[in-house]
Write a protein that holds these residues in place. Structure first.
Motif, PDB file in Angstrom:
ATOM      1  N   ILE A   9      34.131  22.441  -6.252  1.00 65.12           N
ATOM      2  CA  ILE A   9      33.653  22.234  -7.621  1.00 65.12           C
ATOM      3  C   ILE A   9      32.189  22.630  -7.738  1.00 65.12           C
ATOM      4  O   ILE A   9      31.745  23.151  -8.742  1.00 65.12           O
ATOM      5  N   GLY A  10      31.413  22.402  -6.706  1.00 65.66           N
ATOM      6  CA  GLY A  10      29.986  22.703  -6.715  1.00 65.66           C
ATOM      7  C   GLY A  10      29.191  21.475  -6.340  1.00 65.66           C
ATOM      8  O   GLY A  10      29.741  20.486  -5.878  1.00 65.66           O
ATOM      9  N   CYS A  11      27.902  21.548  -6.502  1.00 62.63           N
ATOM     10  CA  CYS A  11      27.056  20.403  -6.211  1.00 62.63           C
ATOM     11  C   CYS A  11      25.819  20.471  -7.090  1.00 62.63           C
ATOM     12  O   CYS A  11      25.486  21.506  -7.645  1.00 62.63           O
ATOM     13  N   VAL A  12      25.142  19.340  -7.206  1.00 63.72           N
ATOM     14  CA  VAL A  12      23.938  19.243  -8.016  1.00 63.72           C
ATOM     15  C   VAL A  12      22.820  18.742  -7.124  1.00 63.72           C
ATOM     16  O   VAL A  12      23.013  17.813  -6.338  1.00 63.72           O
ATOM     17  N   PHE A  13      21.655  19.373  -7.213  1.00 61.86           N
ATOM     18  CA  PHE A  13      20.498  18.968  -6.437  1.00 61.86           C
ATOM     19  C   PHE A  13      19.492  18.319  -7.371  1.00 61.86           C
ATOM     20  O   PHE A  13      19.187  18.871  -8.416  1.00 61.86           O
ATOM     21  N   LYS A  14      18.968  17.163  -6.979  1.00 67.09           N
ATOM     22  CA  LYS A  14      17.916  16.522  -7.751  1.00 67.09           C
ATOM     23  C   LYS A  14      16.633  16.631  -6.943  1.00 67.09           C
ATOM     24  O   LYS A  14      16.528  16.079  -5.854  1.00 67.09           O
ATOM     25  N   VAL A  15      15.667  17.387  -7.462  1.00 67.08           N
ATOM     26  CA  VAL A  15      14.401  17.597  -6.783  1.00 67.08           C
ATOM     27  C   VAL A  15      13.302  17.446  -7.814  1.00 67.08           C
ATOM     28  O   VAL A  15      13.377  18.004  -8.900  1.00 67.08           O
ATOM     29  N   VAL A  16      12.287  16.687  -7.465  1.00 66.77           N
ATOM     30  CA  VAL A  16      11.159  16.491  -8.364  1.00 66.77           C
ATOM     31  C   VAL A  16      10.056  17.466  -7.970  1.00 66.77           C
ATOM     32  O   VAL A  16       9.649  17.523  -6.813  1.00 66.77           O
ATOM     33  N   ALA A  17       9.605  18.259  -8.919  1.00 71.05           N
ATOM     34  CA  ALA A  17       8.522  19.212  -8.666  1.00 71.05           C
ATOM     35  C   ALA A  17       7.195  18.468  -8.635  1.00 71.05           C
ATOM     36  O   ALA A  17       6.981  17.529  -9.395  1.00 71.05           O
ATOM     37  N   ALA A  18       6.325  18.878  -7.746  1.00 68.94           N
ATOM     38  CA  ALA A  18       5.004  18.264  -7.649  1.00 68.94           C
ATOM     39  C   ALA A  18       4.189  18.610  -8.887  1.00 68.94           C
ATOM     40  O   ALA A  18       4.093  19.770  -9.266  1.00 68.94           O
ATOM     41  N   ALA A  19       3.609  17.604  -9.513  1.00 68.28           N
ATOM     42  CA  ALA A  19       2.862  17.813 -10.748  1.00 68.28           C
ATOM     43  C   ALA A  19       1.526  18.495 -10.508  1.00 68.28           C
ATOM     44  O   ALA A  19       0.965  19.100 -11.416  1.00 68.28           O
ATOM     45  N   ASP A  20       1.010  18.439  -9.271  1.00 68.95           N
ATOM     46  CA  ASP A  20      -0.315  19.003  -9.003  1.00 68.95           C
ATOM     47  C   ASP A  20      -0.286  20.495  -8.682  1.00 68.95           C
ATOM     48  O   ASP A  20      -1.316  21.104  -8.471  1.00 68.95           O
ATOM     49  N   ALA A  26       7.154  30.984 -16.158  1.00 63.25           N
ATOM     50  CA  ALA A  26       8.064  30.108 -16.900  1.00 63.25           C
ATOM     51  C   ALA A  26       9.155  29.544 -15.998  1.00 63.25           C
ATOM     52  O   ALA A  26       9.625  28.441 -16.204  1.00 63.25           O
ATOM     53  N   ILE A  27       9.568  30.303 -14.974  1.00 68.80           N
ATOM     54  CA  ILE A  27      10.580  29.844 -14.030  1.00 68.80           C
ATOM     55  C   ILE A  27       9.855  29.293 -12.817  1.00 68.80           C
ATOM     56  O   ILE A  27       9.079  29.986 -12.181  1.00 68.80           O
ATOM     57  N   ARG A  28      10.129  28.052 -12.496  1.00 68.18           N
ATOM     58  CA  ARG A  28       9.445  27.405 -11.382  1.00 68.18           C
ATOM     59  C   ARG A  28      10.446  27.091 -10.286  1.00 68.18           C
ATOM     60  O   ARG A  28      11.395  26.352 -10.511  1.00 68.18           O
ATOM     61  N   LYS A  29      10.242  27.670  -9.108  1.00 62.18           N
ATOM     62  CA  LYS A  29      11.106  27.424  -7.956  1.00 62.18           C
ATOM     63  C   LYS A  29      10.356  26.465  -7.039  1.00 62.18           C
ATOM     64  O   LYS A  29       9.449  26.870  -6.321  1.00 62.18           O
ATOM     65  N   SER A  30      10.710  25.201  -7.045  1.00 63.17           N
ATOM     66  CA  SER A  30       9.971  24.223  -6.256  1.00 63.17           C
ATOM     67  C   SER A  30      10.271  24.373  -4.769  1.00 63.17           C
ATOM     68  O   SER A  30      11.391  24.699  -4.372  1.00 63.17           O
ATOM     69  N   LEU A  31       9.249  24.136  -3.947  1.00 63.12           N
ATOM     70  CA  LEU A  31       9.432  24.209  -2.499  1.00 63.12           C
ATOM     71  C   LEU A  31      10.530  23.264  -2.011  1.00 63.12           C
ATOM     72  O   LEU A  31      11.381  23.678  -1.229  1.00 63.12           O
ATOM     73  N   PRO A  32      10.559  21.995  -2.447  1.00 62.43           N
ATOM     74  CA  PRO A  32      11.618  21.100  -1.957  1.00 62.43           C
ATOM     75  C   PRO A  32      13.034  21.591  -2.284  1.00 62.43           C
ATOM     76  O   PRO A  32      13.928  21.511  -1.443  1.00 62.43           O
ATOM     77  N   LEU A  33      13.227  22.122  -3.476  1.00 63.03           N
ATOM     78  CA  LEU A  33      14.551  22.626  -3.841  1.00 63.03           C
ATOM     79  C   LEU A  33      14.925  23.833  -2.996  1.00 63.03           C
ATOM     80  O   LEU A  33      16.029  23.924  -2.459  1.00 63.03           O
ATOM     81  N   MET A  34      14.011  24.770  -2.840  1.00 67.68           N
ATOM     82  CA  MET A  34      14.295  25.968  -2.054  1.00 67.68           C
ATOM     83  C   MET A  34      14.528  25.629  -0.584  1.00 67.68           C
ATOM     84  O   MET A  34      15.385  26.212   0.073  1.00 67.68           O
ATOM     85  N   PRO A  49      15.384  38.678  -5.748  1.00 66.24           N
ATOM     86  CA  PRO A  49      15.101  39.854  -6.573  1.00 66.24           C
ATOM     87  C   PRO A  49      14.003  39.627  -7.616  1.00 66.24           C
ATOM     88  O   PRO A  49      13.556  40.569  -8.246  1.00 66.24           O
ATOM     89  N   PHE A  50      13.565  38.387  -7.778  1.00 61.94           N
ATOM     90  CA  PHE A  50      12.491  38.051  -8.719  1.00 61.94           C
ATOM     91  C   PHE A  50      11.490  37.171  -7.973  1.00 61.94           C
ATOM     92  O   PHE A  50      11.364  35.986  -8.255  1.00 61.94           O
ATOM     93  N   ALA A  51      10.763  37.747  -7.032  1.00 64.26           N
ATOM     94  CA  ALA A  51       9.958  36.982  -6.074  1.00 64.26           C
ATOM     95  C   ALA A  51       8.822  36.177  -6.703  1.00 64.26           C
ATOM     96  O   ALA A  51       8.454  35.134  -6.173  1.00 64.26           O
ATOM     97  N   GLY A  52       8.272  36.653  -7.797  1.00 58.37           N
ATOM     98  CA  GLY A  52       7.201  35.894  -8.446  1.00 58.37           C
ATOM     99  C   GLY A  52       6.057  35.609  -7.496  1.00 58.37           C
ATOM    100  O   GLY A  52       5.498  36.513  -6.887  1.00 58.37           O
ATOM    101  N   THR A  55       7.580  31.761  -3.513  1.00 55.39           N
ATOM    102  CA  THR A  55       8.017  30.464  -3.004  1.00 55.39           C
ATOM    103  C   THR A  55       9.210  30.589  -2.061  1.00 55.39           C
ATOM    104  O   THR A  55       9.211  29.998  -0.981  1.00 55.39           O
ATOM    105  N   ILE A  56      10.205  31.355  -2.427  1.00 57.79           N
ATOM    106  CA  ILE A  56      11.387  31.494  -1.576  1.00 57.79           C
ATOM    107  C   ILE A  56      11.015  32.197  -0.273  1.00 57.79           C
ATOM    108  O   ILE A  56      11.503  31.826   0.804  1.00 57.79           O
ATOM    109  N   GLY A  57      10.133  33.165  -0.326  1.00 58.86           N
ATOM    110  CA  GLY A  57       9.677  33.835   0.884  1.00 58.86           C
ATOM    111  C   GLY A  57       8.957  32.894   1.830  1.00 58.86           C
ATOM    112  O   GLY A  57       9.167  32.927   3.045  1.00 58.86           O
ATOM    113  N   VAL A  58       8.116  32.030   1.293  1.00 59.83           N
ATOM    114  CA  VAL A  58       7.405  31.037   2.107  1.00 59.83           C
ATOM    115  C   VAL A  58       8.407  30.121   2.800  1.00 59.83           C
ATOM    116  O   VAL A  58       8.314  29.866   4.001  1.00 59.83           O
ATOM    117  N   VAL A  59       9.376  29.630   2.053  1.00 63.49           N
ATOM    118  CA  VAL A  59      10.397  28.747   2.620  1.00 63.49           C
ATOM    119  C   VAL A  59      11.193  29.476   3.702  1.00 63.49           C
ATOM    120  O   VAL A  59      11.461  28.918   4.770  1.00 63.49           O
TER     121      VAL A  59
END
Length: 88
Positions: A9-20, A26-34, A49-52, A55-59
């Motif tokens: 069915i899939g899964c859902v991830f709950k990750v809180v982005a750091a406010a600091d 406009a698209i934010r890829k948080s380190l914890p989620l990645m 394909p949209f490295a911005g 963040t994904i590269g660092v992870v």
């Protein structure tokens, strides 16, 4: 952190982005989620394909993975390059 169990069915991830952390796009890829996603799918090279700001590269590099990133904006390319060199 305990990884969620995947099912058909899939899964859902709950990750809180750091406010600091400043939002660079406009698209934010948080380190914890990645980091979670890299752990869930541990094999192979990671393609972003949209490295911005890279963040994904660092992870990927922190996890010992290979990474291919594409970015058309020169300013973000420079940011990504700097972040990847620090993460390597």
């Amino acid at each position: 952190m305990q990884l969620p169990k995947l099912n058909t069915i899939g899964c859902v991830f709950k990750v809180v982005a750091a406010a600091d952390i400043p939002m660079l796009r406009a698209i934010r890829k948080s380190l914890p989620l990645m980091e979670t996603l890299v752990q869930v799918y541990p094999a192979g090279t990671i393609l972003d394909p949209f490295a911005g700001s890279g963040t994904i590269g660092v992870v990927a590099l922190r996890a010992g993975r290979r990474f291919i990133g594409c970015e058309r904006e020169e300013a973000y390319y420079a940011i990504t390059s700097e972040r990847l060199s620090k993460a390597a």
